[in-house]
Write a protein that holds these residues in place. Sequence first.
Motif, PDB file in Angstrom:
ATOM      1  N   LEU A  42      18.239   0.158  53.126  1.00 14.58           N
ATOM      2  CA  LEU A  42      16.894   0.127  52.759  1.00 14.58           C
ATOM      3  C   LEU A  42      15.834   0.228  53.820  1.00 14.58           C
ATOM      4  N   PHE A  82      10.659   8.285  64.350  1.00 18.32           N
ATOM      5  CA  PHE A  82      10.175   8.287  63.173  1.00 18.32           C
ATOM      6  C   PHE A  82      11.076   9.424  62.359  1.00 18.32           C
ATOM      7  N   TYR A  83      12.013   8.975  60.701  1.00 19.90           N
ATOM      8  CA  TYR A  83      12.275   9.745  60.325  1.00 19.90           C
ATOM      9  C   TYR A  83      12.721   9.587  59.023  1.00 19.90           C
ATOM     10  N   PRO A  84      12.069  10.693  58.317  1.00 16.44           N
ATOM     11  CA  PRO A  84      12.330   9.585  57.038  1.00 16.44           C
ATOM     12  C   PRO A  84      13.789   9.491  56.240  1.00 16.44           C
ATOM     13  N   SER A 131      18.984  14.297  54.934  1.00 15.85           N
ATOM     14  CA  SER A 131      17.365  14.855  54.416  1.00 15.85           C
ATOM     15  C   SER A 131      17.715  16.221  53.396  1.00 15.85           C
ATOM     16  N   LEU A 132      17.575  16.330  52.381  1.00 16.64           N
ATOM     17  CA  LEU A 132      17.980  17.231  52.124  1.00 16.64           C
ATOM     18  C   LEU A 132      16.775  18.273  51.561  1.00 16.64           C
ATOM     19  N   HIS A 133      16.350  19.673  52.103  1.00 13.80           N
ATOM     20  CA  HIS A 133      15.654  20.269  52.316  1.00 13.80           C
ATOM     21  C   HIS A 133      15.651  21.819  51.279  1.00 13.80           C
ATOM     22  N   MET A 139       9.353  19.285  48.355  1.00 10.01           N
ATOM     23  CA  MET A 139       9.138  17.672  48.862  1.00 10.01           C
ATOM     24  C   MET A 139      10.505  17.865  49.570  1.00 10.01           C
ATOM     25  N   SER A 140      10.938  16.951  50.155  1.00 11.01           N
ATOM     26  CA  SER A 140      12.366  16.764  50.637  1.00 11.01           C
ATOM     27  C   SER A 140      13.554  15.936  50.049  1.00 11.01           C
ATOM     28  N   GLY A 141      14.425  16.020  50.102  1.00 14.27           N
ATOM     29  CA  GLY A 141      14.915  14.876  49.034  1.00 14.27           C
ATOM     30  C   GLY A 141      15.871  14.138  50.366  1.00 14.27           C
ATOM     31  N   ILE A 142      15.730  11.969  49.923  1.00 16.64           N
ATOM     32  CA  ILE A 142      16.081  11.555  50.940  1.00 16.64           C
ATOM     33  C   ILE A 142      18.034  10.786  49.946  1.00 16.64           C
ATOM     34  N   ASP A 143      18.600  10.974  50.814  1.00 21.92           N
ATOM     35  CA  ASP A 143      19.833  10.035  50.050  1.00 21.92           C
ATOM     36  C   ASP A 143      20.380   9.246  51.391  1.00 21.92           C
TER      37      ASP A 143
ATOM     38  N   LEU B  87      17.596  11.294  44.450  1.00 17.03           N
ATOM     39  CA  LEU B  87      16.878  11.168  45.866  1.00 17.03           C
ATOM     40  C   LEU B  87      15.498  10.499  45.215  1.00 17.03           C
ATOM     41  N   TYR B  88      15.190   9.849  46.833  1.00 24.38           N
ATOM     42  CA  TYR B  88      13.751   9.621  47.078  1.00 24.38           C
ATOM     43  C   TYR B  88      13.289  10.380  47.396  1.00 24.38           C
ATOM     44  N   LEU B  89      12.021  11.085  46.706  1.00 24.62           N
ATOM     45  CA  LEU B  89      11.111  12.314  47.294  1.00 24.62           C
ATOM     46  C   LEU B  89      10.077  11.836  48.842  1.00 24.62           C
ATOM     47  N   VAL B  90       9.990  12.450  49.677  1.00 24.75           N
ATOM     48  CA  VAL B  90       9.023  12.331  50.451  1.00 24.75           C
ATOM     49  C   VAL B  90       8.323  13.587  51.011  1.00 24.75           C
TER      50      VAL B  90
END
Lengths: 478, 95
Positions: A42, A82-84, A131-133, A139-143, B87-90
């Motif tokens: 993380l 930079f990318y989430p 990234s899940l769009h 918003m985008s979800g991040i795993d 999921l973390y939301l961004v």
Amino acid sequence: MEWEVVIGLEIHAQLATKSKIFSGAATAYGAEPNTQACTIDLGMPGVLPVLNREAVHMAAKLGLAIGAEVARRSVFARKNYFYPDLPKGYQISQYELPVVANGHLNIELEEGITKRIGITRAHLEEDAGKSLHEDFHGMSGIDLNRAGTPLLEIVSEPDLRSAKEAVAYMKKLHSLVRYLEICDGNMQEGSFRCDANVSVRPLGQAAFGTRAEVKNLNSFRFVEKAIEYEVTRQIALIESGGKVVQETRLYDPDKGETRSMRAKEEANDYRYFPDPDLLPLVIDDAFVAAARASLPELPDEKKQRFVADYGLSNYDAGVLTATRELGDYYEQVVKCSAVDAKLAANWVMGDLSAALNKSGKEIGESTVSAEMLGGMLKRIADDTISGKIAKEVFEAMWAGEGDADAVIEKKGLKQITDSSAIEQIIDDVIAANPDNVAAYRSGKDKLFGFFVGQVMKATGGKANPGQVNELLKQKLNG
Amino acid sequence: MALERSDVLNIAHLARLAIAEQDIPEYARNLSNILDFVAQMEAVDTTGVEPMAHPMDASQRLREDQVSETDERAHFQAIAPATEAGLYLVPKVIE
């Protein structure tokens, strides 16, 4: 104008370690989101990466298998962007001093010609998250489960001259990493993916044309299609007076085309610098020796041995050594059947492969084991069944009806080899067809097939074909 | 080497830093000084000197490939601004 296509591939192979490259989090695929992402993955403040020994061991194995130098000293660097799905704001990679350099892989072209493809380097790095769009309220979800998974990025020289060559190279490397057991090669899960650098130049020109990089190709077919599309696009662009711009493009498999992603940032915009959190990686002789000792028989070696030991053609040997599992299966069949190795090869590449393809199974999941197939071939060899009946036996074994002997017994498929029994049937057939017998004896040789057919029909295909031929000839001519 | 205003803006963009308009000339001056210092060092003959990757004269320790971390998602996500379905939301990112 005639154009020459120039392709270099960057292949990312996820290394099959249990834990991540710099942390003790698990790497298992398919876990619930973010349940395998620890403080290091993380990018939490104050944490430090510690390098996974197994990842280095695997990199060394690949290096040795492609005849490369395994660097005694290599350095990890930060690649900044930079990318989430990249929590730290940089990816730990290797830049100036990679762990593996100057290797090669030989590919076989269709004409049976071998071509040597240079491998510039292979370096260790960490994967990013996903990234899940889909719609999460705009918003985008991040795993981040994938963040920190070890990758070996294998960079080829721009030695490939067509989409076909690129695919041949990729398949060869795919086979190799699986032989080495350093990557599971699962392309759908993204364990083995490819970026292709594609350019064209007038035939005979020494300088390379401007290249476009096509990203994230996760199947052999997409690699081929994407490169073909890209080549056509670039040639059309230049011939109509335009210029290829250096950029990253994305392949859209639904439309079968590539489209621009963003102007590729200059390499130095990543502002690489040695990662102060990691000391230089030093590999000693003992480490390299251990990697060498752990190498299995490599695909090319196995192929040559199959040609020499089993008398197989180059092509058959290539097919049977495409994966380590298939090669092992084949050798086990030969061992169990004690028949002609070529017959075993025909069955493995023929009926077995067809059945596997049809059911979408891998060789390891085959319902017909090597022992079962070998047992059946033994029954062909000792004349218990004919090759034709064997197909029926195989189908029954595939359907789970037991091994060959059980199927033959249960279905009464045992070949009739008793000459007097066959003679009796032949006599009946001759007696029932006096006109045809007369016609045959007066010179209509072609009718012989008719008599064979009648005898086979009367025995349900179980009469030994060789004996039927011989006895029929005697009776008809006698 | 004198950096232009556009160089400063580019560097700030790459680092995702917001900078105030009136500070740009000073950043340009300071960054140029750093580059001048590097140029001064580059004049030194370093033939035969191995580039230093780390100030400590040691090599990387390796750890065994063992899973040692357990799932602490709930703990980590307690301080995240937004989460959903694990999921973390961004803010939406699409290329």
